[in-house]
Enzyme design. Structure first.
Site, PDB file in Angstrom:
ATOM      1  N   GLY A  77       0.810  -0.907   0.345  1.00  0.00           N
ATOM      2  CA  GLY A  77      -0.274   0.334  -0.278  1.00  0.00           C
ATOM      3  C   GLY A  77       0.544   1.166   0.121  1.00  0.00           C
ATOM      4  O   GLY A  77       0.805   2.474  -0.100  1.00  0.00           O
ATOM      5  N   GLU A 132       3.450   3.993   5.577  1.00  0.00           N
ATOM      6  CA  GLU A 132       2.615   3.553   5.688  1.00  0.00           C
ATOM      7  C   GLU A 132       0.948   3.913   4.854  1.00  0.00           C
ATOM      8  O   GLU A 132       1.375   5.110   5.376  1.00  0.00           O
ATOM      9  CB  GLU A 132       1.748   2.647   7.352  1.00  0.00           C
ATOM     10  CG  GLU A 132       0.540   1.908   7.304  1.00  0.00           C
ATOM     11  CD  GLU A 132       0.497   0.400   5.938  1.00  0.00           C
ATOM     12  OE1 GLU A 132       0.985   0.934   5.605  1.00  0.00           O
ATOM     13  OE2 GLU A 132       0.471   0.063   7.142  1.00  0.00           O
ATOM     14  N   ASP A 133       0.428   3.676   4.165  1.00  0.00           N
ATOM     15  CA  ASP A 133      -0.382   4.049   3.567  1.00  0.00           C
ATOM     16  C   ASP A 133      -1.483   4.601   4.192  1.00  0.00           C
ATOM     17  O   ASP A 133      -1.592   6.014   3.893  1.00  0.00           O
ATOM     18  CB  ASP A 133      -1.190   3.134   2.161  1.00  0.00           C
ATOM     19  CG  ASP A 133      -1.189   1.596   3.074  1.00  0.00           C
ATOM     20  OD1 ASP A 133      -1.323   1.147   4.392  1.00  0.00           O
ATOM     21  OD2 ASP A 133      -1.873   0.940   2.464  1.00  0.00           O
ATOM     22  N   ASP A 143      -6.144   2.997  10.426  1.00  0.00           N
ATOM     23  CA  ASP A 143      -7.276   2.198  10.125  1.00  0.00           C
ATOM     24  C   ASP A 143      -7.516   2.286  11.868  1.00  0.00           C
ATOM     25  O   ASP A 143      -7.684   2.815  12.402  1.00  0.00           O
ATOM     26  CB  ASP A 143      -7.613   1.406   8.809  1.00  0.00           C
ATOM     27  CG  ASP A 143      -9.482   1.015   8.771  1.00  0.00           C
ATOM     28  OD1 ASP A 143      -9.883   2.202   9.218  1.00  0.00           O
ATOM     29  OD2 ASP A 143      -9.897   0.074   8.642  1.00  0.00           O
ATOM     30  N   LYS A 147      -7.199   7.212  10.026  1.00  0.00           N
ATOM     31  CA  LYS A 147      -8.670   7.391   9.834  1.00  0.00           C
ATOM     32  C   LYS A 147      -9.118   7.050  11.270  1.00  0.00           C
ATOM     33  O   LYS A 147      -9.459   5.834  12.063  1.00  0.00           O
ATOM     34  CB  LYS A 147      -8.673   5.837   8.725  1.00  0.00           C
ATOM     35  CG  LYS A 147      -9.963   6.673   8.690  1.00  0.00           C
ATOM     36  CD  LYS A 147     -10.992   4.672   7.643  1.00  0.00           C
ATOM     37  CE  LYS A 147     -10.774   4.776   6.010  1.00  0.00           C
ATOM     38  NZ  LYS A 147     -11.213   2.879   6.019  1.00  0.00           N
ATOM     39  N   ARG A 150      -5.606   0.649  -7.011  1.00  0.00           N
ATOM     40  CA  ARG A 150      -3.757   1.601  -6.792  1.00  0.00           C
ATOM     41  C   ARG A 150      -2.490   2.250  -7.473  1.00  0.00           C
ATOM     42  O   ARG A 150      -2.486   3.306  -7.374  1.00  0.00           O
ATOM     43  CB  ARG A 150      -2.243  -0.062  -6.191  1.00  0.00           C
ATOM     44  CG  ARG A 150      -2.842  -0.848  -5.348  1.00  0.00           C
ATOM     45  CD  ARG A 150      -1.488  -1.884  -4.904  1.00  0.00           C
ATOM     46  NE  ARG A 150      -1.650  -3.102  -4.365  1.00  0.00           N
ATOM     47  CZ  ARG A 150      -2.509  -2.847  -2.837  1.00  0.00           C
ATOM     48  NH1 ARG A 150      -2.513  -2.253  -2.429  1.00  0.00           N
ATOM     49  NH2 ARG A 150      -2.168  -4.393  -2.141  1.00  0.00           N
TER      50      ARG A 150
HETATM   51  P1  IMP Z   1      -4.799  -1.296   9.771  1.00  0.00           P
HETATM   52  O1  IMP Z   1      -4.500  -2.424  10.811  1.00  0.00           O
HETATM   53  O2  IMP Z   1      -6.874  -1.389  10.918  1.00  0.00           O
HETATM   54  O3  IMP Z   1      -4.477  -0.215  10.769  1.00  0.00           O
HETATM   55  O4  IMP Z   1      -5.002  -1.514   8.570  1.00  0.00           O
HETATM   56  C1  IMP Z   1      -4.286  -0.773   7.897  1.00  0.00           C
HETATM   57  C2  IMP Z   1      -4.170  -1.387   6.425  1.00  0.00           C
HETATM   58  O5  IMP Z   1      -5.567  -1.985   6.406  1.00  0.00           O
HETATM   59  C3  IMP Z   1      -3.359  -0.444   5.404  1.00  0.00           C
HETATM   60  O6  IMP Z   1      -2.864  -0.491   5.786  1.00  0.00           O
HETATM   61  C4  IMP Z   1      -4.322  -0.059   4.259  1.00  0.00           C
HETATM   62  O7  IMP Z   1      -3.895  -1.341   4.049  1.00  0.00           O
HETATM   63  C5  IMP Z   1      -5.858  -1.114   4.672  1.00  0.00           C
HETATM   64  N1  IMP Z   1      -6.642  -0.663   4.850  1.00  0.00           N
HETATM   65  C6  IMP Z   1      -7.771   0.325   5.318  1.00  0.00           C
HETATM   66  N2  IMP Z   1      -8.615   1.323   5.463  1.00  0.00           N
HETATM   67  C7  IMP Z   1      -8.324   1.332   3.827  1.00  0.00           C
HETATM   68  C8  IMP Z   1      -8.965   1.690   3.474  1.00  0.00           C
HETATM   69  O8  IMP Z   1      -9.984   2.821   2.906  1.00  0.00           O
HETATM   70  N3  IMP Z   1      -8.285   1.719   1.788  1.00  0.00           N
HETATM   71  C9  IMP Z   1      -7.786   0.770   1.565  1.00  0.00           C
HETATM   72  N4  IMP Z   1      -7.221   0.276   2.773  1.00  0.00           N
HETATM   73  C10 IMP Z   1      -7.244   0.085   3.941  1.00  0.00           C
HETATM   74 MG    MG Z   2      -1.293  -2.102   3.770  1.00  0.00          MG
END
Ligand code: IMP
Ligand code: MG
Length: 179
Positions: A43, A98-99, A102, A130, A164
């Site tokens: 990402g 990181e992208d 979340d 987010k 992507r």
């Molecule tokens: P976390 O562990 O929930 O913070 O997830 C992070 C990962 O979830 C990111 O690195 C993304 O790959 C994916 N992700 C979370 N939200 C989105 C979104 O809105 N679009 C695309 N990928 C997302």
């Molecule tokens: Mg990711």
């Protein structure tokens, strides 16, 4: 605009500005220090490439592949290291790129693993934040932009490995992932 995208949240010019500002801050903060920039694949690739070219320091690069998401759009709450850093990180200053943060579960785990290995410092630079979805106790040190609780794609971010390569950040139409 791609037919599956509902609206554009950040265009190319806005993204370029974000990367310029983040690169300047990072340059300032790490002046005189060693720095290993660790991109989380896949990402972060586009953001990573833009941010590092705005860092005016001698840096090293490495990558990790971690997985907490399947093909769907919600987190499973589990993190697996599928590809690891290839260098010894003891005593080094690390900047994870990181992208999107979340739930924060992915980075919470990755950061702890790297600190346990003896890194001198581990900071996080994320393109997007987010915060409304956060469950893990983690805050990024460098944040490009905050986004609402919508599924976003493009500029490295995917849905089921698609989108992507879009040069902008867009909101994915709900019907794409709700069918
Ligand atoms: P976390 O562990 O929930 O913070 O997830 C992070 C990962 O979830 C990111 O690195 C993304 O790959 C994916 N992700 C979370 N939200 C989105 C979104 O809105 N679009 C695309 N990928 C997302
Ligand atoms: Mg990711």
């Amino acid at each position: 605009m791609h037919k599956d995208v509902e609206k554009i949240l950040l265009n190319q010019e806005e993204i370029a500005n974000i990367c310029k500002n983040l690169g300047a801050k990072i340059t300032e903060d790490y002046k005189g220090k060693d720095l290993l920039v660790v991109g989380i694949l896949k990402g972060s690739i586009v953001f990573f490439a833009d941010v590092i070219r705005n860092i005016d320091l001698d840096i090293n690069l490495d990558f990790m592949v971690v997985s907490s998401y399947g093909a769907g759009s919600t987190t499973s709450g589990m993190v697996q290291i599928l590809k690891d850093i290839s260098v010894d990180i003891e005593g080094k200053n690390l900047l994870i790129v990181e992208d999107i943060v979340d739930t924060g579960v992915t980075l919470y785990n990755v950061k702890n693993v790297l600190l346990e290995r003896g890194a001198a410092s581990v900071k996080i630079c994320t393109f997007l934040d987010k915060p409304s979805r956060r469950t893990a106790d983690i805050t990024a040190d460098y944040i490009g932009a905050e986004v609402p609780d919508e599924f976003v794609v493009g500029y490295g971010l995917d849905y089921a490995e698609k989108y992507r390569n879009l040069p902008y950040l867009g909101v994915l139409k709900r019907q794409v992932y709700e069918k």
